[in-house]
Design a protein around this motif. Structure first.
Motif, PDB file in Angstrom:
ATOM      1  N   GLN A  19       0.921  -1.114  -0.091  1.00 32.88           N
ATOM      2  CA  GLN A  19      -0.005   0.132   0.001  1.00 32.88           C
ATOM      3  C   GLN A  19       0.822   1.132   0.072  1.00 32.88           C
ATOM      4  OE1 GLN A  19      -2.528  -0.795   3.544  1.00 32.88           O
ATOM      5  NE2 GLN A  19      -4.357  -0.578   2.059  1.00 32.88           N
ATOM      6  N   ALA A  20       2.056   1.145   0.625  1.00 27.96           N
ATOM      7  CA  ALA A  20       3.013   2.293   0.726  1.00 27.96           C
ATOM      8  C   ALA A  20       3.481   2.492  -0.552  1.00 27.96           C
ATOM      9  CB  ALA A  20       3.889   2.352   1.702  1.00 27.96           C
ATOM     10  N   VAL A  21       3.981   1.499  -1.216  1.00 27.95           N
ATOM     11  CA  VAL A  21       4.654   1.561  -2.608  1.00 27.95           C
ATOM     12  C   VAL A  21       3.554   2.088  -3.541  1.00 27.95           C
ATOM     13  CG1 VAL A  21       5.665   0.305  -4.644  1.00 27.95           C
ATOM     14  CG2 VAL A  21       6.233  -0.181  -2.067  1.00 27.95           C
ATOM     15  N   ARG A  22       2.138   1.566  -3.495  1.00 30.81           N
ATOM     16  CA  ARG A  22       1.239   2.187  -4.157  1.00 30.81           C
ATOM     17  C   ARG A  22       1.139   3.769  -4.146  1.00 30.81           C
ATOM     18  NH1 ARG A  22      -5.388   0.956  -3.592  1.00 30.81           N
ATOM     19  NH2 ARG A  22      -5.684   1.378  -5.899  1.00 30.81           N
ATOM     20  N   THR A  23       1.203   4.150  -3.105  1.00 32.58           N
ATOM     21  CA  THR A  23       1.342   5.689  -3.003  1.00 32.58           C
ATOM     22  C   THR A  23       2.573   6.184  -3.661  1.00 32.58           C
ATOM     23  OG1 THR A  23       0.811   5.566  -0.442  1.00 32.58           O
ATOM     24  CG2 THR A  23       1.721   7.622  -1.327  1.00 32.58           C
ATOM     25  N   LEU A  24       3.778   5.422  -3.889  1.00 34.51           N
ATOM     26  CA  LEU A  24       4.749   5.939  -4.666  1.00 34.51           C
ATOM     27  C   LEU A  24       4.430   6.066  -6.204  1.00 34.51           C
ATOM     28  CD1 LEU A  24       7.628   4.445  -2.778  1.00 34.51           C
ATOM     29  CD2 LEU A  24       6.923   6.858  -2.412  1.00 34.51           C
ATOM     30  N   LYS A  44       1.418   6.212  -7.646  1.00 31.61           N
ATOM     31  CA  LYS A  44       0.626   7.115  -7.765  1.00 31.61           C
ATOM     32  C   LYS A  44       1.238   8.528  -7.833  1.00 31.61           C
ATOM     33  CE  LYS A  44      -3.894   9.236  -6.497  1.00 31.61           C
ATOM     34  NZ  LYS A  44      -3.503  10.310  -6.392  1.00 31.61           N
ATOM     35  N   ARG A  45       2.010   8.784  -7.018  1.00 35.21           N
ATOM     36  CA  ARG A  45       2.961  10.011  -6.972  1.00 35.21           C
ATOM     37  C   ARG A  45       3.638  10.246  -8.314  1.00 35.21           C
ATOM     38  NH1 ARG A  45       5.835  10.350  -1.174  1.00 35.21           N
ATOM     39  NH2 ARG A  45       3.914  10.583   0.021  1.00 35.21           N
ATOM     40  N   ILE A  47      -3.504   0.629 -10.164  1.00 39.54           N
ATOM     41  CA  ILE A  47      -2.778   0.842  -8.794  1.00 39.54           C
ATOM     42  C   ILE A  47      -2.966   2.325  -8.746  1.00 39.54           C
ATOM     43  CG2 ILE A  47      -0.502   1.185  -7.803  1.00 39.54           C
ATOM     44  CD1 ILE A  47      -1.507  -1.704  -8.150  1.00 39.54           C
ATOM     45  N   ALA A  48      -3.088   3.168  -9.652  1.00 36.27           N
ATOM     46  CA  ALA A  48      -3.011   4.845  -9.504  1.00 36.27           C
ATOM     47  C   ALA A  48      -4.432   5.107  -9.667  1.00 36.27           C
ATOM     48  CB  ALA A  48      -2.174   5.427 -10.679  1.00 36.27           C
ATOM     49  N   GLY A  49      -5.509   4.261 -10.115  1.00 40.14           N
ATOM     50  CA  GLY A  49      -7.051   4.553 -10.143  1.00 40.14           C
ATOM     51  C   GLY A  49      -7.245   5.561 -11.429  1.00 40.14           C
ATOM     52  N   GLN A 108      -6.778  10.762 -13.159  1.00 34.88           N
ATOM     53  CA  GLN A 108      -8.596  10.402 -12.800  1.00 34.88           C
ATOM     54  C   GLN A 108      -9.223  11.184 -13.324  1.00 34.88           C
ATOM     55  OE1 GLN A 108      -8.444  10.101  -8.492  1.00 34.88           O
ATOM     56  NE2 GLN A 108      -6.890   8.279  -8.312  1.00 34.88           N
TER      57      GLN A 108
END
Lengths: 522, 97
Positions: A421-426, A428-429, A475-477, A501
């Motif tokens: 979930q934390a790598v998901r944040t990266l 998305k960033r 992953i980024a939606g 998005q």
């Protein structure tokens, strides 16, 4: 004049409106085509011919009475067998739902029915939408209409193949890691994965609730837009749904709420200009270097690069970008997806519906009684769960349920699930940063064209790698679309465009302009 | 990240999946490969990075807690799918025996 079943939605709609043919004739043309080719293509699990012709008849009566049909009214559609159509069998291509009859309409089906759609039947897919080739179905192997020895891609295998083989005018699929875009690319059709939450999943058999989204397979970009407009929108029955901008508003606003700039960009609309050069002037298209990897098929890369060059010819500015965390997106996916799937598939427990050892079934030899397994833990209620699930699920759901159970289990949840979930944040960033520099991103949809049936079935990990270019969008939606951009080794290749998005409008503009200037022979 | 046979059996038990003997070794190899692949996430520095669980940023979506009910046909369709029933009641084994 093409045959009726070969028409696009827009063309079929014109024909119905001008009374050149009836919805029943159009529906019959698709049904005849199913009888003609589906023995070989294996796209359909259930064909609801009678219901379809009855729906078409209703539309024809309205048109005869002088009512102008809506865009989707009287147009035949095929539905992936993970989406519920009330009263029709819905198996998710799994033995565990072999005899399950849907007790309600999914929201997308409700919307299509209200729009007057004609539902032809249910299409084959990888079991519970888990797979990238269509081969994981418990019932049949769908074949690629361009080469019957090859896979159509997956998991929405039948939805892609049925559109490519003109067994329907369009279809619906679901995309959790690429299950719409990848088979669309391999079958040479258009496939749209909308923004996470833009289309209700109420009535979609849930695989991975943080990633799943429903979208269309079509023969043109215009059609993809028509279907998306019809199925999108907030739904009280799916708490994750978001309000979508209306298409006109979308063109006048900043492409994404995540972009963080107040600036509003106006793109020339394709309708308002001459086709061709200059149509995409002002559009900044990012090409991420991480998406042209070693080991990628050379001809596929060449074809995709030509597609990107075509965008440049149309006036788009091509900018090389970097998405440094994208190499990790697939690993994030194969933690989060199985974790969520293992929770969602816990509902198939042999108690309330679906396959159960409590229900003697003539099809499954050792399903006669909940007898002890001999391992000492097969008795009682535990035995009902463990045996019903063992008999009902195929190997791929079993693998993912076990991976998911493992990464969520005590002592491992932080190392795997929270980490992912934390790598998901990266990841998305990465996209948030990229979309401050570009309006959309162009990539290959799949690293290779369609492979031979059986080629990857013994090595699950090699199958997982087929999704390497598509998972990031889930992953980024963000929304993504795959459009045909030519051929490699005589097989279709897809060009993927990604946008921020709720940036579907950008996808339609770019690929719509692209499609108008490129002719595809299928 | 190679799993042992015992670990596979333990996972299968937690997942409520009965495995045949020949399946245990097959899944042990395949699951180990997949876990090894996702293990690369450990190489990523995520110190101070907030994990994402809702990608569009929605929070606390509420709706009224209201019984909708359903028509008799739908009700029958649902009842017919019970693996085992007594009249309109779902029948299953006891939790405690």
């Amino acid at each position: 004049m093409p045959k009726l079943n070969e028409l696009t939605i827009a063309q079929a709609h014109e024909g119905l409106k001008k009374k050149e043919f009836s919805s029943q004739e159009l529906t019959k043309a698709c049904v005849d085509r199913i009888y003609e080719v589906d023995e070989k293509v294996n796209a359909f699990l259930t064909v609801t011919e009678k219901e379809a012709l009855a729906q078409a008849n209703v539309v024809d009566k309205k048109i005869k009475a002088g009512v102008v049909p809506g865009l989707l009214e009287g147009i035949p559609v095929a539905i992936k067998d993970v989406i519920l159509v009330k009263g029709v069998k819905c198996t998710a291509s799994s033995k565990i739902l072999e005899n399950y009859i849907a007790t309600y309409d999914a929201t997308v089906i409700k919307k299509l029915k209200q729009a007057g759609a004609v539902i032809l039947g249910k299409t084959n897919n990888d079991e519970f939408a888990m797979g990238s080739s269509g081969e994981n179905s418990a019932y049949k192997i769908t074949r690629n209409p361009h080469d019957l020895d090859r896979v159509p891609g997956g998991s929405s295998a039948g939805s892609a193949a049925s559109v490519a083989a003109h067994e329907c005018i369009y279809s619906l699929g679901s995309d959790t890691g690429g299950s719409i875009r990848q088979p669309a690319a391999l079958c040479g059709v258009v496939g749209l994965k909308p923004t996470y939450g833009s289309v209700s999943r109420y009535g979609l058999i849930a695989m991975s609730s943080g990633l799943d989204v429903i979208g269309p397979f079509t023969k043109s970009v215009e059609d993809a837009r028509i279907v998306f407009e019809a199925i999108k929108g907030k739904d009280p029955m799916d708490a994750t749904t978001v309000e979508c901008p209306s298409p006109d508003l979308a063109s006048a606003r900043s492409p994404s709420p995540t972009r963080g700039e107040g600036e509003s960009r106006q793109f020339p609309s394709p309708q308002g200009r001459g086709q061709g050069e200059g149509t995409l002037r002002g559009m900044r298209v990012g090409v991420p270097k991480e998406y042209f990897i070693d080991g990628m098929d050379n001809e596929t890369e060449k074809t995709v690069r030509q597609g990107i060059a075509q965008l440049e010819k149309l006036g788009a500015e091509i900018i090389e970008i970097s998405l440094p965390y994208s190499p990790y997106a697939l690993a994030v996916y194969y933690v989060l997806q199985p974790a969520e799937a293992s929770a969602n598939l816990a509902r198939f427990d042999g108690i309330r519906y679906g396959h159960s050892v409590l229900r003697p079934s003539p099809d499954l030899a050792f399903a006669q009684s909940p007898s002890p397994s001999g391992r000492g833990e097969g008795e009682g209620l535990y035995g009902v769960y463990a045996k019903s699930r063992a008999e009902g699920f195929g190997d791929e759901p079993k693998r993912r349920i076990m991976i998911g159970t493992y990464v969520l289990s005590a002592g491992y949840a932080d190392a795997y699930y929270k980490k992912a979930q934390a790598v998901r944040t990266l990841v998305k960033r990465d996209f948030d940063d990229a979309f401050t520099k570009v309006d959309c991103i162009a990539t290959p949809t799949s690293p290779t064209p369609a492979w031979l049936i059986g080629e990857r079935m013994t090595d699950p990990l090699s199958m997982y790698l087929a999704d390497i270019f598509t998972v990031s969008a889930n992953i980024a939606g963000i929304p993504g679309i795959s459009v045909p951009c030519g051929k490699a080794h005589g097989l279709p290749v897809g060009l993927q465009i990604l946008a921020p998005q709720l940036g579907e409008d950008i996808l339609f503009r770019v690929t719509g302009a692209y499609e108008m200037t490129v002719s595809h022979n299928s | 990240m190679a799993l042992t046979k015992e670990e596979v059996l333990h996972i299968a038990k937690l997942a409520r999946l009965e495995l045949k003997d020949e399946e245990v070794e097959k899944f042990r190899t395949q699951l180990s490969q997949i876990l090894e692949y996702v293990g690369q996430l450990q190489n990523v520095d995520t110190a101070g990075v907030e994990p994402i669980s809702q990608i569009t940023g929605l929070q606390n979506v509420m709706r009224e807690d209201r019984v909708e009910g359903c028509d008799p046909d739908t009700r029958d369709l649902m009842l017919e799918q019970f693996p085992k029933r007594k009249g309109d009641l779902l029948e299953t084994l006891g939790v405690f025996e």
